[in-house]
Design a protein around this motif. Sequence first.
Motif, short mmCIF file in Angstrom:
data_model
loop_
_atom_site.label_atom_id
_atom_site.label_comp_id
_atom_site.label_asym_id
_atom_site.label_seq_id
_atom_site.Cartn_x
_atom_site.Cartn_y
_atom_site.Cartn_z
N SER A 39 -0.56 6.83 -6.34
CA SER A 39 -1.77 7.65 -6.42
C SER A 39 -1.47 9.14 -6.28
O SER A 39 -2.23 9.96 -6.77
CB SER A 39 -2.79 7.20 -5.36
OG SER A 39 -2.39 7.61 -4.07
N ARG A 40 -0.37 9.48 -5.62
CA ARG A 40 -0.03 10.90 -5.40
C ARG A 40 0.84 11.48 -6.52
O ARG A 40 0.99 12.70 -6.61
CB ARG A 40 0.73 11.06 -4.08
CG ARG A 40 -0.12 10.86 -2.85
CD ARG A 40 0.65 11.24 -1.59
NE ARG A 40 1.79 10.37 -1.35
CZ ARG A 40 1.77 9.30 -0.56
NH1 ARG A 40 0.67 8.96 0.08
NH2 ARG A 40 2.86 8.57 -0.40
N TYR A 98 -9.65 3.28 -1.31
CA TYR A 98 -10.02 1.88 -1.54
C TYR A 98 -10.82 1.33 -0.35
O TYR A 98 -11.91 0.76 -0.53
CB TYR A 98 -8.75 1.06 -1.77
CG TYR A 98 -8.95 -0.44 -1.78
CD1 TYR A 98 -9.34 -1.10 -2.93
CD2 TYR A 98 -8.73 -1.19 -0.62
CE1 TYR A 98 -9.50 -2.49 -2.94
CE2 TYR A 98 -8.88 -2.56 -0.62
CZ TYR A 98 -9.28 -3.21 -1.78
OH TYR A 98 -9.45 -4.57 -1.78
N GLN A 106 -6.25 4.21 -6.56
CA GLN A 106 -6.61 5.48 -5.92
C GLN A 106 -5.99 5.62 -4.54
O GLN A 106 -6.07 6.68 -3.92
CB GLN A 106 -8.14 5.61 -5.82
CG GLN A 106 -8.86 5.55 -7.14
CD GLN A 106 -8.27 6.51 -8.15
OE1 GLN A 106 -8.31 7.73 -7.99
NE2 GLN A 106 -7.70 5.96 -9.22
N GLY A 107 -5.39 4.54 -4.04
CA GLY A 107 -4.75 4.58 -2.73
C GLY A 107 -5.56 3.86 -1.68
O GLY A 107 -6.76 3.59 -1.85
N ARG A 108 -4.90 3.52 -0.59
CA ARG A 108 -5.49 2.68 0.45
C ARG A 108 -6.72 3.32 1.11
O ARG A 108 -7.73 2.66 1.34
CB ARG A 108 -4.44 2.37 1.51
CG ARG A 108 -4.88 1.34 2.52
CD ARG A 108 -3.75 0.99 3.47
NE ARG A 108 -3.98 -0.31 4.08
CZ ARG A 108 -3.06 -0.98 4.77
NH1 ARG A 108 -1.85 -0.48 4.93
NH2 ARG A 108 -3.34 -2.15 5.29
N LYS A 109 -6.64 4.60 1.42
CA LYS A 109 -7.75 5.27 2.12
C LYS A 109 -9.02 5.25 1.26
O LYS A 109 -10.09 4.88 1.75
CB LYS A 109 -7.36 6.70 2.47
CG LYS A 109 -8.42 7.43 3.26
CD LYS A 109 -7.95 8.83 3.64
CE LYS A 109 -9.04 9.57 4.39
NZ LYS A 109 -8.65 10.97 4.67
N TRP A 151 0.82 -1.21 0.00
CA TRP A 151 0.00 0.00 0.00
C TRP A 151 0.85 1.26 0.00
O TRP A 151 0.43 2.30 -0.53
CB TRP A 151 -1.00 -0.02 1.15
CG TRP A 151 -2.16 -0.92 0.86
CD1 TRP A 151 -2.45 -2.11 1.44
CD2 TRP A 151 -3.17 -0.71 -0.13
NE1 TRP A 151 -3.58 -2.65 0.88
CE2 TRP A 151 -4.05 -1.83 -0.07
CE3 TRP A 151 -3.43 0.29 -1.05
CZ2 TRP A 151 -5.16 -1.94 -0.91
CZ3 TRP A 151 -4.54 0.18 -1.89
CH2 TRP A 151 -5.39 -0.93 -1.81
N ALA A 152 2.05 1.20 0.55
CA ALA A 152 2.94 2.37 0.49
C ALA A 152 3.28 2.69 -0.98
O ALA A 152 3.28 3.86 -1.38
CB ALA A 152 4.21 2.13 1.30
N ASP A 163 0.03 4.02 -2.59
CA ASP A 163 -0.27 5.39 -2.14
C ASP A 163 0.65 6.40 -2.83
O ASP A 163 0.19 7.48 -3.25
CB ASP A 163 -0.15 5.51 -0.62
CG ASP A 163 -1.32 4.86 0.10
OD1 ASP A 163 -2.36 4.61 -0.53
OD2 ASP A 163 -1.18 4.58 1.31
N GLU A 164 1.91 6.06 -2.97
CA GLU A 164 2.83 6.96 -3.69
C GLU A 164 2.42 7.07 -5.16
O GLU A 164 2.43 8.15 -5.74
CB GLU A 164 4.27 6.47 -3.56
CG GLU A 164 5.28 7.31 -4.32
CD GLU A 164 5.37 8.76 -3.86
OE1 GLU A 164 5.80 9.61 -4.68
OE2 GLU A 164 5.01 9.07 -2.70
#
Length: 197
Positions: free
Chosen positions: A14-15, A90, A85-88, A7-8, A11-12
């Motif tokens: 997605s940003r 999702y 789209q990232g963990r949050k 997920w790290a 998340d990167e």
Amino acid sequence: MNDDAFWALIDELSRRTGDRDERLEWLREELVRRPAAESVDFQVRLERACEAADTRALWTAANRIEGGACTDDGFHYFTLWLVGQGRKAYESVLADPDALADVPGVRALVGRHHDEWDDDEWPEWEELDYVAQDAYDELTGQEDDDGEEFLDAVEEAEDAAEAAGEWEEDEEDRGPRPEGSAMPRLTALFPLGASGS
């Protein structure tokens, strides 16, 4: 690679700025810097995340956004996009598919005909499914085997994870789900027939 490391990376991803191809190239380069086994672990976790998102409720939501034109393959690509789209985002959407109404990539589509959606805007991301294999093939020199070694390694890793009890099968009901009031915000943003399908 454990879940947090997976997920790290997501998340990167997605940003990051740039188009999807540029972002995937960044991810491929990150995986190439690691042992080949991490590409396999990444793919296993990606597939598990997509499987967890494979619910009737989420398919109904994706179909609503896509104006009733979400195919089986298209829904798989949608789950890949959702992971991207990232963990949050999702986890929020898995808990309540109507939370897609809060995802910026979905909000950007509201009120626009499908023909106006750029390729990078479509809530589908098929290419995310291939980046780990590309990295693995580069690391192992297996570019000419049509991904067979990679797919075998992924299957072995999945079997080992299940045998070790790391994952349990979801018992999500994939049967019919009522439309409309189950997702009031998405229904308001994407009324049937308004998206041009």
